[in-house]
Design a protein around this motif. Structure first.
Motif, PDB file in Angstrom:
ATOM      1  N   GLU A  22       8.284   5.291 -32.993  1.00 41.11           N
ATOM      2  CA  GLU A  22       8.047   4.541 -31.763  1.00 41.11           C
ATOM      3  C   GLU A  22       7.759   3.072 -32.069  1.00 41.11           C
ATOM      4  OE1 GLU A  22       5.010   6.562 -29.530  1.00 41.11           O
ATOM      5  OE2 GLU A  22       6.506   7.918 -28.643  1.00 41.11           O
ATOM      6  N   PHE A  23       8.163   2.243 -31.134  1.00 39.23           N
ATOM      7  CA  PHE A  23       8.010   0.793 -31.280  1.00 39.23           C
ATOM      8  C   PHE A  23       7.116   0.252 -30.178  1.00 39.23           C
ATOM      9  CE2 PHE A  23       9.386  -3.410 -29.781  1.00 39.23           C
ATOM     10  CZ  PHE A  23       9.185  -4.174 -30.920  1.00 39.23           C
ATOM     11  N   THR A  24       6.120  -0.531 -30.581  1.00 43.47           N
ATOM     12  CA  THR A  24       5.260  -1.245 -29.639  1.00 43.47           C
ATOM     13  C   THR A  24       5.428  -2.733 -29.872  1.00 43.47           C
ATOM     14  OG1 THR A  24       3.631   0.542 -29.648  1.00 43.47           O
ATOM     15  CG2 THR A  24       2.887  -1.610 -28.856  1.00 43.47           C
ATOM     16  N   PRO A  25       5.789  -3.513 -28.870  1.00 40.40           N
ATOM     17  CA  PRO A  25       6.030  -4.946 -29.071  1.00 40.40           C
ATOM     18  C   PRO A  25       4.753  -5.691 -29.446  1.00 40.40           C
ATOM     19  CG  PRO A  25       6.102  -4.408 -26.739  1.00 40.40           C
ATOM     20  CD  PRO A  25       6.029  -3.111 -27.469  1.00 40.40           C
ATOM     21  N   MET A  26       4.936  -6.813 -30.120  1.00 40.30           N
ATOM     22  CA  MET A  26       3.780  -7.577 -30.603  1.00 40.30           C
ATOM     23  C   MET A  26       2.944  -8.123 -29.445  1.00 40.30           C
ATOM     24  SD  MET A  26       5.110 -11.318 -31.809  1.00 40.30           S
ATOM     25  CE  MET A  26       5.689 -10.729 -33.383  1.00 40.30           C
ATOM     26  N   PRO A  27       1.613  -8.205 -29.633  1.00 37.31           N
ATOM     27  CA  PRO A  27       0.738  -8.617 -28.539  1.00 37.31           C
ATOM     28  C   PRO A  27       0.350 -10.098 -28.548  1.00 37.31           C
ATOM     29  CG  PRO A  27      -0.569  -7.624 -30.282  1.00 37.31           C
ATOM     30  CD  PRO A  27       0.867  -7.586 -30.741  1.00 37.31           C
ATOM     31  N   TRP A  28       0.632 -10.826 -29.649  1.00 37.85           N
ATOM     32  CA  TRP A  28       0.072 -12.165 -29.804  1.00 37.85           C
ATOM     33  C   TRP A  28       0.851 -13.219 -29.020  1.00 37.85           C
ATOM     34  CZ3 TRP A  28       1.517  -9.339 -34.314  1.00 37.85           C
ATOM     35  CH2 TRP A  28       0.470  -8.599 -34.861  1.00 37.85           C
ATOM     36  N   GLY A 412      26.023   7.805 -30.172  1.00 36.28           N
ATOM     37  CA  GLY A 412      24.961   7.643 -29.193  1.00 36.28           C
ATOM     38  C   GLY A 412      23.557   7.780 -29.738  1.00 36.28           C
ATOM     39  N   ARG A 413      23.379   7.673 -31.059  1.00 37.00           N
ATOM     40  CA  ARG A 413      22.074   7.882 -31.675  1.00 37.00           C
ATOM     41  C   ARG A 413      21.391   6.547 -31.980  1.00 37.00           C
ATOM     42  NH1 ARG A 413      24.065  11.284 -36.710  1.00 37.00           N
ATOM     43  NH2 ARG A 413      25.416   9.453 -36.717  1.00 37.00           N
ATOM     44  N   ALA A 414      20.099   6.500 -31.748  1.00 35.29           N
ATOM     45  CA  ALA A 414      19.274   5.344 -32.094  1.00 35.29           C
ATOM     46  C   ALA A 414      18.408   5.690 -33.299  1.00 35.29           C
ATOM     47  CB  ALA A 414      18.399   4.954 -30.904  1.00 35.29           C
ATOM     48  N   VAL A 415      17.745   4.677 -33.859  1.00 34.38           N
ATOM     49  CA  VAL A 415      16.816   4.929 -34.959  1.00 34.38           C
ATOM     50  C   VAL A 415      15.364   4.712 -34.543  1.00 34.38           C
ATOM     51  CG1 VAL A 415      18.530   4.337 -36.713  1.00 34.38           C
ATOM     52  CG2 VAL A 415      16.972   2.573 -35.878  1.00 34.38           C
ATOM     53  N   ARG A 416      15.158   4.085 -33.380  1.00 38.37           N
ATOM     54  CA  ARG A 416      13.811   3.877 -32.867  1.00 38.37           C
ATOM     55  C   ARG A 416      13.837   4.037 -31.351  1.00 38.37           C
ATOM     56  NH1 ARG A 416      11.416  -1.680 -35.245  1.00 38.37           N
ATOM     57  NH2 ARG A 416       9.435  -0.568 -35.272  1.00 38.37           N
ATOM     58  N   ARG A 417      12.656   4.154 -30.782  1.00 41.91           N
ATOM     59  CA  ARG A 417      12.557   4.184 -29.335  1.00 41.91           C
ATOM     60  C   ARG A 417      11.257   3.507 -28.930  1.00 41.91           C
ATOM     61  NH1 ARG A 417      10.399   9.869 -27.035  1.00 41.91           N
ATOM     62  NH2 ARG A 417       8.823  10.357 -28.604  1.00 41.91           N
ATOM     63  N   PRO A 418      11.175   2.996 -27.703  1.00 45.39           N
ATOM     64  CA  PRO A 418       9.932   2.364 -27.249  1.00 45.39           C
ATOM     65  C   PRO A 418       8.794   3.367 -27.219  1.00 45.39           C
ATOM     66  CG  PRO A 418      11.776   1.882 -25.767  1.00 45.39           C
ATOM     67  CD  PRO A 418      12.239   2.957 -26.682  1.00 45.39           C
ATOM     68  N   ALA A 419       7.589   2.881 -27.457  1.00 42.39           N
ATOM     69  CA  ALA A 419       6.408   3.715 -27.334  1.00 42.39           C
ATOM     70  C   ALA A 419       6.293   4.238 -25.898  1.00 42.39           C
ATOM     71  CB  ALA A 419       5.161   2.932 -27.721  1.00 42.39           C
ATOM     72  N   ALA A 420       5.543   5.312 -25.730  1.00 43.49           N
ATOM     73  CA  ALA A 420       5.468   6.002 -24.437  1.00 43.49           C
ATOM     74  C   ALA A 420       5.095   5.061 -23.298  1.00 43.49           C
ATOM     75  CB  ALA A 420       4.484   7.157 -24.523  1.00 43.49           C
ATOM     76  N   ALA A 421       4.197   4.130 -23.562  1.00 39.29           N
ATOM     77  CA  ALA A 421       3.746   3.213 -22.517  1.00 39.29           C
ATOM     78  C   ALA A 421       4.844   2.306 -22.008  1.00 39.29           C
ATOM     79  CB  ALA A 421       2.568   2.387 -23.020  1.00 39.29           C
ATOM     80  N   TYR A 422       5.930   2.186 -22.772  1.00 42.63           N
ATOM     81  CA  TYR A 422       7.026   1.271 -22.401  1.00 42.63           C
ATOM     82  C   TYR A 422       8.268   2.021 -21.965  1.00 42.63           C
ATOM     83  CZ  TYR A 422       3.973  -2.044 -24.694  1.00 42.63           C
ATOM     84  OH  TYR A 422       2.898  -2.809 -25.042  1.00 42.63           O
ATOM     85  N   ARG A 423       8.168   3.338 -21.810  1.00 42.03           N
ATOM     86  CA  ARG A 423       9.293   4.125 -21.335  1.00 42.03           C
ATOM     87  C   ARG A 423       9.060   4.508 -19.885  1.00 42.03           C
ATOM     88  NH1 ARG A 423       8.468   6.961 -26.289  1.00 42.03           N
ATOM     89  NH2 ARG A 423       7.725   8.807 -25.174  1.00 42.03           N
ATOM     90  N   LYS A 424      10.111   4.457 -19.127  1.00 41.70           N
ATOM     91  CA  LYS A 424      10.015   4.825 -17.719  1.00 41.70           C
ATOM     92  C   LYS A 424      10.481   6.261 -17.530  1.00 41.70           C
ATOM     93  CE  LYS A 424      10.579   0.186 -15.804  1.00 41.70           C
ATOM     94  NZ  LYS A 424      11.361  -0.673 -14.912  1.00 41.70           N
TER      95      LYS A 424
END
Length: 424
Positions: A22-28, A412-424
């Protein structure tokens, strides 16, 4: 973060999207990141920049001069008698290939100096930047002011699906791929190209993509008007002088014209060279090295901005610093990339955060950036030609929905996905 550690896609029968990292975008904020880098690394030194330019010009002149000895030497009776005519021809062409390789790198380094000027990273003086940038880029068939304008827009909106100017991913719907489970789609119908055809398309990208982008907006925003280009301020209707191109404003008209005049002068120069020295000589000494500049430039920028692990954003999830972090550093060509290309590929991430930082501070500044943003810093040591082939095959499209997107491959395969908080 090492991109190479994350880019392996499991076999189709073992692929489970819910188990992807899972990927979480940077906060700074960008200010917080800038404050982590010492102030002296942002200082531009005009004399130092001029010394690098002088070095490149001398290298180009010396290499050019050495090339003038290739044909007379290997066509001389003594050498042909020693090596045999066939051996002498092989050695002659090997020498020309050596010239093209190194002169192509040297020319690319000169292009990089022009790129620095376009960002204002070469000197504190706008006049010095624009004079040197205009001359060096015109020499290498790049419309300096026009490309500078669109390139600034790219930096301001990198990795933004709606506003980035180049390397904008195709979406599922643009390729006509239905929204079904991967195993329900006949992927061969969409990506069933043979390796030979894929190689030809990759070569087309490498040698023609930059001129095609300038002339026809290839790889740019898909909803721009047809024939959007870098040469016509009005772009969609050259007869309506009051209309604005989607790339340029009315106030930028004279800069576009100036860029065009630079290329017209180069066209005259090439024509004069062909008439004076012959088309074959002009091609050997100048044309092929220039073609390699387009190759290196596209290869470097494509691998900077395209990787299955790098996110793209829509809507509110995009901001400048997140877009800047969606790039990857690569040790491009080892010492040759560092020396001839001025570290443009080795330390590109820091350049996207701070485009006015001179390239010669890139290495040191990157260490501070890496220490601050940690896993959000992307780097790969995969051999660049292997990375080019792998990336070209893996990075095919992104989804039509979602605000954080990752490339999907030919199945159709990815290697990462957004963290749960960023998925709709």
């Amino acid at each position: 973060m090492s991109v190479t550690e994350l880019s392996t896609i499991p076999p189709q029968e073992k692929y489970v999207e819910e188990t992807l990292p899972e990927f979480t975008p940077m906060p700074w904020t960008i200010r917080e990141i800038r404050n982590a880098i010492p102030e002296h690394l942002f200082v531009r030194d005009t004399i130092r920049g001029l010394l690098y330019l002088t070095r490149d010009l001398l290298l180009a002149a010396i290499t050019w001069k050495l090339a003038t000895f290739i044909d007379p030497f290997f066509r001389s009776a003594a050498v042909r008698g020693e090596l045999t005519p066939f051996g002498a021809e092989i050695a002659r062409w090997a020498s020309w290939c050596t010239y093209w390789w190194f002169q192509g790198l040297i020319f690319t380094g000169i292009w990089v100096i022009g790129h620095e000027c376009g960002h204002g990273a070469f000197s504190d003086s706008t006049t010095i930047n624009d004079i040197i940038g205009f001359v060096t880029h015109s020499f290498l068939w790049t419309p300096y002011f026009s490309w500078k304008i669109s390139h600034h827009r790219h930096h301001k909106a990198h990795a933004c699906m709606e506003r980035d100017e180049v390397y904008v991913p195709k979406t599922r719907s643009q390729l006509g791929i239905p929204k079904l489970e991967n195993h329900e789609i006949e992927w061969e119908d969409y990506f069933g190209d043979t390796p030979i055809y894929t190689l030809l398309m990759l070569l087309r990208q490498q040698f023609l993509a930059f001129p095609a982008y300038l002339i026809m907006n290839v790889s740019g925003q898909k909803d721009y008007p047809a024939w959007t280009n870098h040469f016509d301020r009005t772009a969609t209707d050259a007869k309506v002088l009051s209309a604005n191109s989607i790339l340029f404003t009315k106030g930028q008209r004279n800069r576009v014209i100036m860029s065009n005049l630079g290329l017209l002068f180069m066209a005259w120069g090439v024509k004069h060279s062909c008439a004076t020295f012959g088309s074959a000589e002009t091609l050997k000494y100048y044309g092929i090295p220039w073609l390699l500049v387009t190759h290196w430039f596209i290869m470097i920028t494509y691998l900077h901005h395209t990787d299955a692990n790098l996110p793209h954003y829509r809507g509110k999830e995009w901001n400048y610093q997140r877009g800047a972090a969606a790039t990857v550093d690569r040790p491009f060509l080892g010492w040759q990339g560092r020396f001839f290309l001025h570290d443009v590929a080795h330390y590109h991430v820091i350049h996207h955060f701070f485009p006015k930082m001179p390239f010669y501070h890139g290495e040191e500044a990157t260490q501070y950036l890496k220490a601050f943003i940690g896993e959000h810093y992307a780097w790969s040591d995969k051999p660049v030609f292997s990375a080019l082939w792998e990336t070209y095959n893996k990075c095919q499209f992104v989804e039509d929905d979602g605000e954080i997107l990752f490339y999907r491959d030919r199945q159709g395969r990815a290697v990462r996905r957004p963290a749960a908080a960023y998925r709709k």
